[in-house]
Motif scaffolding. Structure first.
Motif, PDB file in Angstrom:
ATOM      1  N   VAL A 107       0.843  -1.199   0.000  1.00 23.61           N
ATOM      2  CA  VAL A 107       0.000   0.000   0.000  1.00 23.61           C
ATOM      3  C   VAL A 107       0.879   1.251   0.000  1.00 23.61           C
ATOM      4  N   GLU A 108       1.911   1.255   0.824  1.00 23.56           N
ATOM      5  CA  GLU A 108       2.814   2.404   0.876  1.00 23.56           C
ATOM      6  C   GLU A 108       3.515   2.604  -0.460  1.00 23.56           C
ATOM      7  N   ASN A 109       3.934   1.532  -1.073  1.00 26.90           N
ATOM      8  CA  ASN A 109       4.618   1.632  -2.373  1.00 26.90           C
ATOM      9  C   ASN A 109       3.660   2.089  -3.472  1.00 26.90           C
ATOM     10  N   SER A 110       2.419   1.640  -3.440  1.00 24.15           N
ATOM     11  CA  SER A 110       1.466   2.031  -4.482  1.00 24.15           C
ATOM     12  C   SER A 110       1.057   3.496  -4.335  1.00 24.15           C
ATOM     13  N   GLU A 111       1.025   4.023  -3.143  1.00 25.17           N
ATOM     14  CA  GLU A 111       0.676   5.438  -2.943  1.00 25.17           C
ATOM     15  C   GLU A 111       1.772   6.348  -3.476  1.00 25.17           C
ATOM     16  N   ARG A 112       3.008   5.941  -3.383  1.00 22.07           N
ATOM     17  CA  ARG A 112       4.122   6.747  -3.855  1.00 22.07           C
ATOM     18  C   ARG A 112       4.252   6.710  -5.375  1.00 22.07           C
ATOM     19  N   ALA A 113       3.777   5.685  -6.009  1.00 18.66           N
ATOM     20  CA  ALA A 113       4.006   5.509  -7.435  1.00 18.66           C
ATOM     21  C   ALA A 113       2.717   5.701  -8.231  1.00 18.66           C
TER      22      ALA A 113
END
Length: 139
Positions: A123-129
């Motif tokens: 989730v954290e990675n998808s929010e940044r990208a």
């Protein structure tokens, strides 16, 4: 080199070398009790005896029976009703520090924790990208 310790059974001092947890006199007494228990269990009728039955018949403390099973002196393969308490729940087990149920529960909890950790990370990675192909959708 050993260290001076007080025997937990009788209170006498002895030289602890890492081998025995009790003094020499108490170790001899334990060995005599082991012989009594082993003679009792070698009889065909007594091989399936429970720990309570062994304590009743021989007078040996339950803790000593647990200690002998844990150290492998009394084999649960030969005497199927023997074991020692699980460190978590107290039910009898024959190997390790925890019973099978507690090990399975712990593994289940660990896998849930790992899955939650991976989910948080994704989730954290998808929010940044987040990328937008059309500038109008960005508003």
């Amino acid at each position: 080199m050993g260290e001076l310790r007080s025997c937990p059974k009788c209170g006498d001092f002895y030289n602890y070398t890492g081998i025995r947890e009790v003094c020499g006199k108490c170790a001899q007494d334990e060995e005599k009790m082991y012989e009594v228990v082993y003679r009792f269990l070698r009889k065909r009728d007594n091989r399936a005896a429970t720990i309570d039955r062994i304590v009743e018949a021989t007078g040996v403390e339950e803790d000593l029976l647990h200690k002998w099973v844990r150290k492998g002196r009394l084999q649960p393969a030969m005497f199927p009703n023997l074991g020692y308490p699980c460190d978590n729940c107290g039910s009898l087990t024959t190997k390790g520090k925890m019973c099978t149920n507690c090990v399975n529960e712990l593994q289940s909890e660990l896998s849930k924790f790992e899955a939650a950790k991976e989910f948080r990370s994704s989730v954290e990675n998808s929010e940044r990208a987040t990328y937008y192909a059309d500038a109008k959708k960005k508003k």
